[in-house]
Design a protein around this motif. Structure first.
Motif, PDB file in Angstrom:
ATOM      1  N   PRO A 116      -5.462   3.423  -9.092  1.00 47.75           N
ATOM      2  CA  PRO A 116      -6.141   3.305  -7.798  1.00 47.75           C
ATOM      3  C   PRO A 116      -5.451   2.261  -6.914  1.00 47.75           C
ATOM      4  N   ILE A 117      -5.456   2.492  -5.598  1.00 47.08           N
ATOM      5  CA  ILE A 117      -4.770   1.583  -4.662  1.00 47.08           C
ATOM      6  C   ILE A 117      -5.259   0.145  -4.866  1.00 47.08           C
ATOM      7  N   GLU A 118      -6.583  -0.020  -5.080  1.00 45.89           N
ATOM      8  CA  GLU A 118      -7.133  -1.381  -5.214  1.00 45.89           C
ATOM      9  C   GLU A 118      -6.577  -2.066  -6.462  1.00 45.89           C
ATOM     10  N   ILE A 119      -6.408  -1.307  -7.552  1.00 44.24           N
ATOM     11  CA  ILE A 119      -5.867  -1.921  -8.776  1.00 44.24           C
ATOM     12  C   ILE A 119      -4.396  -2.274  -8.564  1.00 44.24           C
ATOM     13  N   PHE A 120      -3.664  -1.398  -7.892  1.00 46.86           N
ATOM     14  CA  PHE A 120      -2.247  -1.671  -7.614  1.00 46.86           C
ATOM     15  C   PHE A 120      -2.135  -2.975  -6.820  1.00 46.86           C
ATOM     16  N   GLU A 121      -2.935  -3.086  -5.748  1.00 45.93           N
ATOM     17  CA  GLU A 121      -2.855  -4.282  -4.891  1.00 45.93           C
ATOM     18  C   GLU A 121      -3.307  -5.532  -5.644  1.00 45.93           C
ATOM     19  N   GLU A 122      -4.354  -5.379  -6.442  1.00 44.85           N
ATOM     20  CA  GLU A 122      -4.854  -6.522  -7.206  1.00 44.85           C
ATOM     21  C   GLU A 122      -3.805  -6.996  -8.221  1.00 44.85           C
ATOM     22  N   ALA A 123      -3.136  -6.038  -8.861  1.00 46.07           N
ATOM     23  CA  ALA A 123      -2.108  -6.385  -9.849  1.00 46.07           C
ATOM     24  C   ALA A 123      -0.947  -7.113  -9.174  1.00 46.07           C
ATOM     25  N   VAL A 124      -0.554  -6.639  -8.004  1.00 39.48           N
ATOM     26  CA  VAL A 124       0.539  -7.291  -7.265  1.00 39.48           C
ATOM     27  C   VAL A 124       0.117  -8.708  -6.890  1.00 39.48           C
ATOM     28  N   ARG A 125      -1.114  -8.834  -6.404  1.00 42.45           N
ATOM     29  CA  ARG A 125      -1.597 -10.165  -5.996  1.00 42.45           C
ATOM     30  C   ARG A 125      -1.641 -11.124  -7.188  1.00 42.45           C
ATOM     31  N   ARG A 183       0.814  -1.208   0.000  1.00 43.23           N
ATOM     32  CA  ARG A 183       0.000   0.000   0.000  1.00 43.23           C
ATOM     33  C   ARG A 183       0.855   1.270   0.000  1.00 43.23           C
ATOM     34  N   VAL A 184       1.974   1.200   0.703  1.00 44.88           N
ATOM     35  CA  VAL A 184       2.841   2.388   0.772  1.00 44.88           C
ATOM     36  C   VAL A 184       3.448   2.674  -0.607  1.00 44.88           C
ATOM     37  N   ASN A 185       3.796   1.607  -1.327  1.00 49.92           N
ATOM     38  CA  ASN A 185       4.300   1.793  -2.697  1.00 49.92           C
ATOM     39  C   ASN A 185       3.200   2.308  -3.611  1.00 49.92           C
ATOM     40  N   ALA A 186       1.976   1.817  -3.396  1.00 46.58           N
ATOM     41  CA  ALA A 186       0.848   2.251  -4.229  1.00 46.58           C
ATOM     42  C   ALA A 186       0.622   3.757  -4.058  1.00 46.58           C
ATOM     43  N   GLU A 187       0.710   4.208  -2.813  1.00 47.80           N
ATOM     44  CA  GLU A 187       0.499   5.648  -2.545  1.00 47.80           C
ATOM     45  C   GLU A 187       1.630   6.477  -3.154  1.00 47.80           C
ATOM     46  N   ARG A 188       2.848   5.944  -3.058  1.00 44.63           N
ATOM     47  CA  ARG A 188       3.985   6.677  -3.618  1.00 44.63           C
ATOM     48  C   ARG A 188       3.862   6.745  -5.137  1.00 44.63           C
ATOM     49  N   MET A 189       3.371   5.669  -5.753  1.00 48.47           N
ATOM     50  CA  MET A 189       3.219   5.684  -7.207  1.00 48.47           C
ATOM     51  C   MET A 189       2.174   6.727  -7.631  1.00 48.47           C
ATOM     52  N   THR A 212      13.506  16.791  -1.584  1.00 43.26           N
ATOM     53  CA  THR A 212      13.928  16.295  -2.900  1.00 43.26           C
ATOM     54  C   THR A 212      14.435  14.851  -2.838  1.00 43.26           C
ATOM     55  N   ILE A 213      14.057  14.111  -1.790  1.00 38.50           N
ATOM     56  CA  ILE A 213      14.450  12.694  -1.721  1.00 38.50           C
ATOM     57  C   ILE A 213      13.198  11.815  -1.743  1.00 38.50           C
ATOM     58  N   LEU A 214      13.422  10.558  -2.135  1.00 34.91           N
ATOM     59  CA  LEU A 214      12.310   9.601  -2.155  1.00 34.91           C
ATOM     60  C   LEU A 214      11.978   9.191  -0.718  1.00 34.91           C
ATOM     61  N   GLN A 215      10.666   9.054  -0.452  1.00 37.92           N
ATOM     62  CA  GLN A 215      10.239   8.546   0.863  1.00 37.92           C
ATOM     63  C   GLN A 215      10.424   7.030   0.836  1.00 37.92           C
ATOM     64  N   SER A 216      11.568   6.577   1.311  1.00 39.52           N
ATOM     65  CA  SER A 216      11.887   5.149   1.272  1.00 39.52           C
ATOM     66  C   SER A 216      10.994   4.366   2.225  1.00 39.52           C
ATOM     67  N   VAL A 217      10.381   3.300   1.697  1.00 39.05           N
ATOM     68  CA  VAL A 217       9.526   2.448   2.538  1.00 39.05           C
ATOM     69  C   VAL A 217      10.403   1.752   3.597  1.00 39.05           C
ATOM     70  N   THR A 218      11.601   1.370   3.193  1.00 33.78           N
ATOM     71  CA  THR A 218      12.530   0.729   4.139  1.00 33.78           C
ATOM     72  C   THR A 218      12.851   1.685   5.284  1.00 33.78           C
ATOM     73  N   ARG A 219      13.179   2.926   4.944  1.00 34.49           N
ATOM     74  CA  ARG A 219      13.555   3.904   5.976  1.00 34.49           C
ATOM     75  C   ARG A 219      12.382   4.196   6.915  1.00 34.49           C
ATOM     76  N   LEU A 220      11.190   4.388   6.344  1.00 32.47           N
ATOM     77  CA  LEU A 220      10.019   4.663   7.189  1.00 32.47           C
ATOM     78  C   LEU A 220       9.764   3.488   8.142  1.00 32.47           C
ATOM     79  N   ILE A 222       9.338  -7.276  -6.978  1.00 28.91           N
ATOM     80  CA  ILE A 222       8.153  -6.933  -7.777  1.00 28.91           C
ATOM     81  C   ILE A 222       8.345  -5.530  -8.346  1.00 28.91           C
ATOM     82  N   ARG A 223       8.141  -5.405  -9.651  1.00 32.16           N
ATOM     83  CA  ARG A 223       8.392  -4.126 -10.313  1.00 32.16           C
ATOM     84  C   ARG A 223       7.123  -3.626 -11.010  1.00 32.16           C
ATOM     85  N   PRO A 224       6.371  -2.721 -10.403  1.00 35.02           N
ATOM     86  CA  PRO A 224       5.264  -2.050 -11.093  1.00 35.02           C
ATOM     87  C   PRO A 224       5.810  -0.882 -11.944  1.00 35.02           C
TER      88      PRO A 224
END
Ligand SMILES: Cc1ncc(COP(=O)(O)O)c(C=O)c1O
Length: 361
Positions: A104-113, A85-91, A257-265, A134-136
């Motif tokens: 949409p978040i639901e399409i992102f999650e469905e595609a990943v699944r 979900r965090v990647n979906a929001e960042r995208m 000007t930096i990416l919000q890293s999911v790992t860092r968060l 996984i690379r969207p």
């Protein structure tokens, strides 16, 4: 727990030596957006070759963005994805930046699944320490020669098995500050994952590697005074432990000007809520490194997770983090890394509810 049978890893793959490179799998999921109909219901595609229009805006103007996340197998063989979900929001933020329709978040999650479910045999066994990367990707695929939004966009999600980056243990590296090139402009694209932020760093990164620096650090473009991030990962530093409480402070730049890293968060949450440390997201001056304020520095991101940095070189200046000669991860990052990997591998309780879907695939 899911009642479906477990799909084991494919036994024709040498899981101990998968490395980190593209590999074909069973296929990928593709959704199409058109001006008339919006997003469609998506299809699963087995041929890795895309048929792209010669005038696609993604090719000409870099109207595109991408994401990167991982799926892991637990002890029972079940597969879960780390925080999609965090990647979906960042995208969605990246889509806004490149004037593209949001997925949409639901399409992102469905595609990943769908992609993971169709490729369960490519999720490495837990004991290998590997994962399914996984690379969207979202890009303008319709023809438009003017400057603007394409009449058609494609959203694809593929996966590939990748090995444990640190098979023999986490290894500290030396980093080089890039002085002659600015990655992103103030008020620019740096906080989004658009491809244009990356191609321009390949040259400086390649030259740094030739000089013996596996990673490269960018300072703020305007003044070259503050730390931004590494070319493909966020910058994190730990202060020396308090002699009595043993607590540390986790320091990371709050640059726009930096990416919000999911790992860092995620590491911030572990530092604060699991280990009881203080977390500071603030402007970090480069000269704080010279003053020896930090006991440990690391680069953090999905691919390698955590790379300790023992030396930072800027022109003729060499700054040692600690002795500068370490061959192992420091005590502070070792604690964070253990908790983080423990959650991903299922060895630690998922107290934050990060692994998705909870019942596993
Ligand atoms: C520029 C940049 N910063 C940071 C990161 C780390 O982000 P994440 O932890 O979400 O992988 C990445 C990798 O995605 C990146 O490309």
């Amino acid at each position: 727990m899911s009642s479906r049978a477990i799909v084991p890893p494919n036994n024709t793959i040498d899981w101990a030596n998968v490395g980190f490179q593209y590999r074909d799998t069973n296929g990928f999921t593709k959704y199409t957006w058109t001006t008339e109909k919006g997003w469609d219901k998506g299809v699963f595609v087995t041929d890795p070759m895309l048929n792209i229009h010669v005038c696609a805006t993604g090719l000409h103007y870099g109207q595109q963005c991408f994401e990167g996340l991982k799926a892991f197998r637990d002890n029972d063989g079940r597969v879960r994805v780390f925080r999609p979900r965090v990647n979906a929001e960042r995208m969605q933020r990246s889509a806004d930046m490149a004037y593209m329709p949001r997925v949409p978040i639901e399409i992102f999650e469905e595609a990943v699944r769908r992609t993971v479910e169709a490729n369960l045999e490519y999720v490495p066994p837990k004991e290998s320490g590997g994962s399914l990367y996984i690379r969207p990707v979202l890009f303008g695929s319709g023809p438009f020669i003017g400057m603007g939004a394409a009449p058609e966009f494609s959203f694809i999600v593929f996966g590939m098995p990748v090995g444990n980056y640190y098979k023999g243990g986490v290894v500290p590296v030396d980093a080089l500050v890039i002085e002659d090139f600015d990655r992103t402009a103030p008020n620019g694209t740096g906080a989004t994952k658009v491809g244009g932020n990356y191609a321009s760093t390949f040259g400086p990164m390649h030259r740094a590697k030739e000089q013996g620096y596996p990673i490269t650090l960018h300072l703020d473009s305007k003044t070259h005074t503050f730390i931004d991030e590494f070319s493909t990962s966020n910058f994190v530093a730990l202060t020396h432990p308090d002699p009595i409480t043993k607590q540390r402070t986790f320091v990371t730049p709050n640059s726009s000007t930096i990416l919000q890293s999911v790992t860092r968060l995620s590491l911030e949450d572990i530092a604060e809520k699991t280990l009881g440390w203080k977390v500071e997201e603030r402007a970090v001056r480069f000269d704080e490194l010279e003053q020896g304020n930090f006991a440990e520095v690391a680069a953090v991101g999905t691919a390698a997770i955590l790379t300790p940095v023992r030396k930072i070189v800027r022109g003729d200046q060499v700054i040692n983090i600690g002795s500068g000669q370490q061959t192992e991860i420091g005590d502070g990052f070792a604690q964070l890394y253990k908790e983080y990997r423990g959650i991903q591998s299922g060895d630690q309780e998922d107290v934050f509810g990060w692994m998705w879907p909870a019942e596993g695939l």
